[in-house]
Enzyme design. Structure first.
Site, PDB file in Angstrom:
ATOM      1  N   ASP A 152       0.749  -1.448   0.159  1.00  0.00           N
ATOM      2  CA  ASP A 152      -0.156  -0.192   0.207  1.00  0.00           C
ATOM      3  C   ASP A 152       0.801   1.339  -0.012  1.00  0.00           C
ATOM      4  OD1 ASP A 152       0.750   0.399   2.455  1.00  0.00           O
ATOM      5  OD2 ASP A 152      -0.563  -0.226   3.671  1.00  0.00           O
TER       6      ASP A 152
ATOM      7  N   PHE B 167      -3.238   5.686   3.925  1.00  0.00           N
ATOM      8  CA  PHE B 167      -4.481   5.257   4.729  1.00  0.00           C
ATOM      9  C   PHE B 167      -3.559   5.288   6.181  1.00  0.00           C
ATOM     10  CE2 PHE B 167      -6.758   1.991   7.177  1.00  0.00           C
ATOM     11  CZ  PHE B 167      -7.993   2.749   7.132  1.00  0.00           C
TER      12      PHE B 167
ATOM     13  N   ASP C 124      -2.652   8.382  -1.716  1.00  0.00           N
ATOM     14  CA  ASP C 124      -4.120   8.759  -1.794  1.00  0.00           C
ATOM     15  C   ASP C 124      -4.461   9.385  -0.687  1.00  0.00           C
ATOM     16  OD1 ASP C 124      -4.057   6.258  -1.027  1.00  0.00           O
ATOM     17  OD2 ASP C 124      -6.667   6.219  -1.534  1.00  0.00           O
TER      18      ASP C 124
ATOM     19  N   GLN D 292     -11.673   7.257  -5.435  1.00  0.00           N
ATOM     20  CA  GLN D 292     -12.064   7.388  -4.851  1.00  0.00           C
ATOM     21  C   GLN D 292     -13.693   8.170  -4.807  1.00  0.00           C
ATOM     22  OE1 GLN D 292     -11.465   7.248  -1.456  1.00  0.00           O
ATOM     23  NE2 GLN D 292      -9.516   6.148  -1.501  1.00  0.00           N
TER      24      GLN D 292
ATOM     25  N   GLY E 270     -11.583   4.136  -0.368  1.00  0.00           N
ATOM     26  CA  GLY E 270     -12.668   4.573   0.984  1.00  0.00           C
ATOM     27  C   GLY E 270     -13.799   3.543   1.302  1.00  0.00           C
TER      28      GLY E 270
ATOM     29  N   ASP F  81      -7.705  -7.078   0.580  1.00  0.00           N
ATOM     30  CA  ASP F  81      -6.884  -8.084   1.679  1.00  0.00           C
ATOM     31  C   ASP F  81      -7.613  -6.655   2.641  1.00  0.00           C
ATOM     32  OD1 ASP F  81      -5.575  -5.118   3.278  1.00  0.00           O
ATOM     33  OD2 ASP F  81      -6.180  -4.823   0.956  1.00  0.00           O
TER      34      ASP F  81
END
EC number: 2.4.2.29
Length: 372
Positions: A92, A96, A147, A190, A217, A267
């Site tokens: 990733d 996040f 992001d 998103q 999201g 995941d």
């Protein structure tokens, strides 16, 4: 032409099964990726993870950049060598965890600046730095754009702001990644629960062009029904000929319903997190092995499973391990849960290939709901 060919073998409705071909091995889809947060799938050896049928695991940029540091992993030969995993790894972007764990000090157009949850040190994460960490230092096979994952619930104006920033960062991520033969880059859709925003996000990602596309999201508190409402349209906004990855999902019922809506990859930390707390996932729903009713239950979790943790130990013994606070209990239940999630995706692949997925879905949902 994408670096990793993606071949769709069969479809049933929106559900599809296929293979994403990588230099480190094929990824059969639908695919569940065990989460290897800190270069380990918690409580499991890489051989145990492989034996469950996992084709790919996920690594966490945020955790690895802080400890032991991406530069150290690179000096030690990259993430595959460091953790002794020779199959594909998806990382990733770190975004996040930055948003959720660290107490952001500043989010700007240029970067996110944050304090480490480990030692309080200050770090700056830009789209370019995230690509450098993932692709060049960790050496992951599938790299994610940086992001902004907007918290739920979100007003449309706030969701739009996050979507637009993510789209601009997608372009910067693509520019930094460039063209590579043995690694690929995924963009992230998103837009929270707003169809018009997800449509615009998808259009912008398609224009940039990625090797795969993620749906971001979700699994941030909106609940199963709201998630399914978004998935009724979100996967279809993304290119049909590339993998679609639903990030951070989820419970078994979430996986089944998402596959029915056209998702290929998943995941989630749930299997190992549940396992560490005494919860086992089964074909009839989750069970809590700390409950007294299992104190003298001699049956295993799944007598038909190829996984030793599922097949060879009684529920009574597993309950004893948790009551005695023995580490082995956490190991065995984590192993069982990862094996169950892999068995579930294997069953879905077979059902789609044989044209009986809708019946599988109905049966699975009925068993899940009857279990409460």
């Amino acid at each position: 032409m994408a670096a990793f060919p993606f071949e769709i073998k069969a479809t049933e409705g929106k559900a599809r099964t296929g293979v994403l071909k990588t230099p480190r091995g094929d990824i059969r889809t639908p695919a569940f990726m065990p989460v290897g947060t800190a270069a380990t799938v918690k409580a499991m050896t890489v051989d145990q993870v492989k034996d469950t049928g996992a084709d790919i695991i996920l690594g966490n940029t945020y955790h690895l950049m802080l400890r032991p540091s991406a530069e150290r992993v690179a000096r030690l030969g990259g993430l595959h060598k460091f953790m002794r995993w020779d199959k594909p790894i998806l990382t990733d972007s770190g975004g996040f965890q930055v948003m959720s764990l660290s107490g952001i000090s500043k989010l700007t157009e240029e970067a996110v600046t944050f304090s480490s949850h480990v030692d309080g040190s200050k770090h700056v994460l830009t789209p370019e730095r995230s690509i450098e960490i993932q692709a060049d230092l960790l050496g992951s096979d599938i790299v994610m754009q940086l992001d902004e994952c907007v918290a739920w619930p979100a007003e449309e104006a706030r969701a739009r702001k996050g979507m637009e920033l993510s789209a601009r960062w997608a372009q910067r991520s693509k520019d930094a990644f460039g063209a590579r033969d043995s690694q690929v880059l995924f963009g992230i859709q998103q837009g929270s629960t707003f169809e018009n925003l997800r449509r615009e996000s998808s259009d912008r990602l398609r224009e940039i062009g990625f090797d795969g596309y993620a749906i971001g999201g979700l699994a941030v508190g909106e609940g199963h029904e709201a998630m399914c409402e978004v998935l009724d349209y979100a996967p279809g906004l993304l290119p049909e000929d590339r993998p679609r990855y639903l990030m951070g999902v989820g419970k078994p019922i979430d996986l089944v319903e998402a596959v029915a809506r056209g998702v290929d990859m998943f995941d989630c930390v749930l299997p190992t997190r549940s396992g560490r707390h005494g919860q086992a996932w089964t074909w009839d729903g989750p069970i809590n092995l700390k409950n007294a009713k299992y104190a003298e239950d001699e049956s295993p979790l799944d007598s038909t499973s190829d996984c030793p943790a599922s097949r060879d130990y009684s529920k009574a013994y597993l309950r004893h391990l948790f009551k005695a606070e023995e580490i082995l209990g956490q190991v065995l239940l984590s192993w069982h849960n990862i094996a169950f999630f892999q068995a579930l995706t294997a069953a879905m692949r077979a059902a789609i290939a044989e044209g009986r997925f809708e019946q599988f879905r109905r049966d699975f949902r009925a068993r899940h709901l009857s279990a409460g």
